[in-house]
Design a protein around this motif. Structure first.
Motif, PDB file in Angstrom:
ATOM      1  N   LYS A  74       0.838  -1.203   0.000  1.00  0.00           N
ATOM      2  CA  LYS A  74       0.000   0.000   0.000  1.00  0.00           C
ATOM      3  C   LYS A  74       0.873   1.252   0.000  1.00  0.00           C
ATOM      4  O   LYS A  74       0.667   2.177  -0.799  1.00  0.00           O
ATOM      5  CB  LYS A  74      -0.909  -0.007   1.228  1.00  0.00           C
ATOM      6  CG  LYS A  74      -1.770   1.245   1.345  1.00  0.00           C
ATOM      7  CD  LYS A  74      -2.617   1.215   2.614  1.00  0.00           C
ATOM      8  CE  LYS A  74      -3.426   2.502   2.766  1.00  0.00           C
ATOM      9  NZ  LYS A  74      -4.222   2.506   4.018  1.00  0.00           N
ATOM     10  N   VAL A  75       1.870   1.283   0.880  1.00  0.00           N
ATOM     11  CA  VAL A  75       2.767   2.442   0.938  1.00  0.00           C
ATOM     12  C   VAL A  75       3.580   2.539  -0.346  1.00  0.00           C
ATOM     13  O   VAL A  75       3.762   3.625  -0.908  1.00  0.00           O
ATOM     14  CB  VAL A  75       3.694   2.349   2.170  1.00  0.00           C
ATOM     15  CG1 VAL A  75       4.667   3.529   2.194  1.00  0.00           C
ATOM     16  CG2 VAL A  75       2.879   2.302   3.455  1.00  0.00           C
ATOM     17  N   LEU A  76       4.060   1.398  -0.821  1.00  0.00           N
ATOM     18  CA  LEU A  76       4.881   1.367  -2.034  1.00  0.00           C
ATOM     19  C   LEU A  76       4.133   1.958  -3.229  1.00  0.00           C
ATOM     20  O   LEU A  76       4.678   2.781  -3.975  1.00  0.00           O
ATOM     21  CB  LEU A  76       5.304  -0.074  -2.316  1.00  0.00           C
ATOM     22  CG  LEU A  76       6.219  -0.326  -3.511  1.00  0.00           C
ATOM     23  CD1 LEU A  76       7.519   0.455  -3.369  1.00  0.00           C
ATOM     24  CD2 LEU A  76       6.507  -1.823  -3.624  1.00  0.00           C
ATOM     25  N   ASN A  77       2.896   1.566  -3.402  1.00  0.00           N
ATOM     26  CA  ASN A  77       2.108   2.080  -4.533  1.00  0.00           C
ATOM     27  C   ASN A  77       1.831   3.571  -4.413  1.00  0.00           C
ATOM     28  O   ASN A  77       1.705   4.273  -5.421  1.00  0.00           O
ATOM     29  CB  ASN A  77       0.789   1.310  -4.643  1.00  0.00           C
ATOM     30  CG  ASN A  77       0.981  -0.076  -5.212  1.00  0.00           C
ATOM     31  OD1 ASN A  77       1.700  -0.262  -6.191  1.00  0.00           O
ATOM     32  ND2 ASN A  77       0.357  -1.074  -4.598  1.00  0.00           N
ATOM     33  N   GLN A  78       1.761   4.072  -3.176  1.00  0.00           N
ATOM     34  CA  GLN A  78       1.486   5.484  -2.968  1.00  0.00           C
ATOM     35  C   GLN A  78       2.708   6.360  -3.211  1.00  0.00           C
ATOM     36  O   GLN A  78       2.579   7.490  -3.665  1.00  0.00           O
ATOM     37  CB  GLN A  78       0.957   5.711  -1.541  1.00  0.00           C
ATOM     38  CG  GLN A  78      -0.456   5.179  -1.333  1.00  0.00           C
ATOM     39  CD  GLN A  78      -0.898   5.317   0.117  1.00  0.00           C
ATOM     40  OE1 GLN A  78      -0.183   4.931   1.043  1.00  0.00           O
ATOM     41  NE2 GLN A  78      -2.075   5.873   0.314  1.00  0.00           N
ATOM     42  N   VAL A  79       3.902   5.837  -2.890  1.00  0.00           N
ATOM     43  CA  VAL A  79       5.099   6.694  -2.961  1.00  0.00           C
ATOM     44  C   VAL A  79       5.976   6.414  -4.170  1.00  0.00           C
ATOM     45  O   VAL A  79       6.869   7.214  -4.483  1.00  0.00           O
ATOM     46  CB  VAL A  79       5.951   6.555  -1.676  1.00  0.00           C
ATOM     47  CG1 VAL A  79       5.164   6.973  -0.456  1.00  0.00           C
ATOM     48  CG2 VAL A  79       6.515   5.139  -1.516  1.00  0.00           C
ATOM     49  N   ALA A  80       5.750   5.297  -4.858  1.00  0.00           N
ATOM     50  CA  ALA A  80       6.659   4.926  -5.951  1.00  0.00           C
ATOM     51  C   ALA A  80       5.927   4.117  -7.009  1.00  0.00           C
ATOM     52  O   ALA A  80       6.310   2.983  -7.322  1.00  0.00           O
ATOM     53  CB  ALA A  80       7.859   4.137  -5.406  1.00  0.00           C
ATOM     54  N   GLY A  81       4.870   4.695  -7.573  1.00  0.00           N
ATOM     55  CA  GLY A  81       4.050   3.966  -8.538  1.00  0.00           C
ATOM     56  C   GLY A  81       4.821   3.414  -9.712  1.00  0.00           C
ATOM     57  O   GLY A  81       4.576   2.280 -10.157  1.00  0.00           O
ATOM     58  N   ASP A  82       5.789   4.157 -10.229  1.00  0.00           N
ATOM     59  CA  ASP A  82       6.539   3.704 -11.404  1.00  0.00           C
ATOM     60  C   ASP A  82       7.483   2.548 -11.102  1.00  0.00           C
ATOM     61  O   ASP A  82       7.876   1.811 -12.007  1.00  0.00           O
ATOM     62  CB  ASP A  82       7.351   4.875 -11.984  1.00  0.00           C
ATOM     63  CG  ASP A  82       6.460   5.976 -12.542  1.00  0.00           C
ATOM     64  OD1 ASP A  82       5.271   5.695 -12.787  1.00  0.00           O
ATOM     65  OD2 ASP A  82       6.947   7.116 -12.704  1.00  0.00           O
ATOM     66  N   TYR A  83       7.852   2.412  -9.832  1.00  0.00           N
ATOM     67  CA  TYR A  83       8.826   1.371  -9.464  1.00  0.00           C
ATOM     68  C   TYR A  83       8.208   0.297  -8.575  1.00  0.00           C
ATOM     69  O   TYR A  83       8.898  -0.593  -8.084  1.00  0.00           O
ATOM     70  CB  TYR A  83      10.018   2.013  -8.734  1.00  0.00           C
ATOM     71  CG  TYR A  83      10.821   2.925  -9.629  1.00  0.00           C
ATOM     72  CD1 TYR A  83      11.868   2.428 -10.397  1.00  0.00           C
ATOM     73  CD2 TYR A  83      10.506   4.277  -9.736  1.00  0.00           C
ATOM     74  CE1 TYR A  83      12.589   3.258 -11.238  1.00  0.00           C
ATOM     75  CE2 TYR A  83      11.220   5.121 -10.582  1.00  0.00           C
ATOM     76  CZ  TYR A  83      12.267   4.601 -11.327  1.00  0.00           C
ATOM     77  OH  TYR A  83      12.977   5.427 -12.161  1.00  0.00           O
TER      78      TYR A  83
END
Length: 462
Positions: A74-83
């Protein structure tokens, strides 16, 4: 720069971390980042590891792994969508490793110190991927290293490992070349033995990781980012008008952290002290606040006491007996018995008659200590061992106390006038710390009394 669990707990926090690091990266500062696990994850890992040893139900493992996946993705998709896709693949590998070791612990019905250390590093293993991806999303080149890959070599004591001198050379050769090209993200809290076996550095060990790495690369400064503005004159939950200290010495911080102050890990100052590196404690959520600078020799101000702290989960142990008087080796037997039982002694006081030795230990170790000392009673070495759980230890800290007349008198006069009985007193030869023990019910009252007595809420005299 080390960022603690609250500083990387969610998407907003991670974004704030990226903002802070980006500011320095764009100024061409060379920055290495150490990250902790997300807040609460290490506690969850400890709980699941201890639960599955006894549980018959393996479904808890799968549900726990799922909860970790959901939380971090969840955090990953919010802060680093391209990666996110790339990072998620590596995250799946790490979650699979965690699930395998948890499954093995369940089937073996055994949680060894070695496997426990490996399990509880997964909070950092997952969160470092998130923070690294967030840097890359912002256009900051970054890579992830665990503590071992970064060069931290430790003693083999699982759960409380200490860095070895060999760390400096390894850190310099592995981490320093990266700094000119990118921002390396190092997983805090862990290192490895010379044989590559994963170890952990104790709870809140990411501070220690940052100090080890900072010393290894001869950093100009080590910054500890947390959720408070700096090191305070006392615990603000106890003292409403506690004040942030602008500067404090290495020695004072070591005394405060040993006696319960939560801002710094007790051992994290030593590597910085060895290399005389300035340490800053700053607030991730208030980055413009100057925070606290920890330095080798602080300019002496007019006040003798700098800060107060206390530990409330301790126990008092008294060992007495006329047979102890003038008998060589009694103290050695007492402390050897406790050391053999792995009981840590925090404070010591002995009367001039030699008939009584009083100790303060962690309350959780009291039963173990009683068993160890009862053996000495049976051997006739001491007459009696008495204990008291309803106590707390208060530490009065300040380099200005060294050589200052009347400080002890002020402390104990103020406590007496407040109706607080002191049960035990201990002072080190450095004169930087006067510690004493009072009833549990009087602990916070003692703190407030002395904070007022030494006017610690007032700003430093410049």
């Amino acid at each position: 720069m080390k960022f603690g669990g609250t500083s990387v707990a969610d998407a907003d926090s991670v974004t704030q971390v990226v903002d802070i690091v980006e500011r320095h990266y764009l100024r061409d500062d060379e920055v290495a980042v150490v990250v902790s696990a997300q807040r609460g994850v290490t506690d969850q890992l400890i709980a699941i590891a201890e639960e599955i040893v006894k549980s018959q139900d393996t479904s808890t493992i799968g549900s726990f792994i799922h909860s970790l996946r959901v939380r971090h993705e969840k955090v990953l998709n919010q802060v680093a969508g391209d990666y996110a896709s790339e990072a998620c693949k590596e995250m799946e590998n790490r979650l699979a490793n965690l699930e395998n070791i948890l499954d093995a612990v369940h089937h073996l019905r055994e949680l060894t110190p070695r496997s426990r250390d490996y399990i509880i590093t997964f909070g950092e293993r997952l969160n470092a991927l998130v923070v690294c991806a967030a840097f890359r999303q912002r256009g900051i080149p970054s890579t992830v290293l665990d503590g071992c890959e970064a060069g931290i070599v430790t003693t083999p004591q699982h759960g409380e490992a200490m860095a070895l001198p060999a760390s400096d050379g390894r850190i310099k050769s592995r981490l320093l070349p990266l700094l000119t090209e990118m921002v390396p993200v190092v997983m805090g809290f862990m290192g490895c033995t010379e044989n590559g076996i994963i170890t952990t550095l104790g709870r809140s060990g990411s501070d220690y990781s940052a100090a080890i790495l900072g010393a290894g690369i001869d950093a100009d400064e080590i910054w500890i980012w947390t959720d408070v503005d700096g090191i305070m004159t006392s615990d603000p939950r106890v003292i409403d008008n506690a004040r942030v200290l602008s500067t404090i010495s290495y020695l004072e911080v070591m005394e405060l952290s040993y006696f319960g102050a939560k801002v710094m890990h007790p051992r994290s100052i030593e590597p910085a002290m060895r290399k005389n590196i300035l340490v800053r404690v700053k607030n991730t959520f208030n980055p413009d606040h100057p925070g606290t600078c920890i330095v080798h020799h602080e300019k002496r101000d007019t006040r003798v006491v700098k800060a107060l702290t206390y530990i409330d989960k301790v126990a008092l142990v008294s060992i007495c007996g006329a047979q102890m008087i003038g008998r060589p080796g009694v103290a050695k037997m007492i402390f050897s018995a406790l050391a053999d039982a792995e009981v840590n002694v925090m404070m010591i006081s002995q009367g001039s008659s030699e008939a009584n030795i009083t100790l303060i230990i962690d309350e959780t170790q009291l039963n173990i200590a009683k068993v160890a000392l009862t053996a000495l009673v049976k051997q006739g070495m001491v007459r009696e061992v008495t204990t008291n759980r309803d106590v707390c230890a208060v530490a009065v800290v300040g380099c200005g106390m060294a050589g200052a007349r009347g400080t002890g008198g002020r402390i104990f006069t103020a406590l007496g006038e407040a109706g607080i009985n002191v049960m035990m007193i201990s002072q080190g030869s450095s004169e930087v710390n006067i510690s004493f023990v009072v009833d549990q019910a009087d602990g916070q009252k003692a703190m407030r009394t002395l904070h007022d007595e030494f006017r610690l809420s007032e700003e430093d005299d410049e």
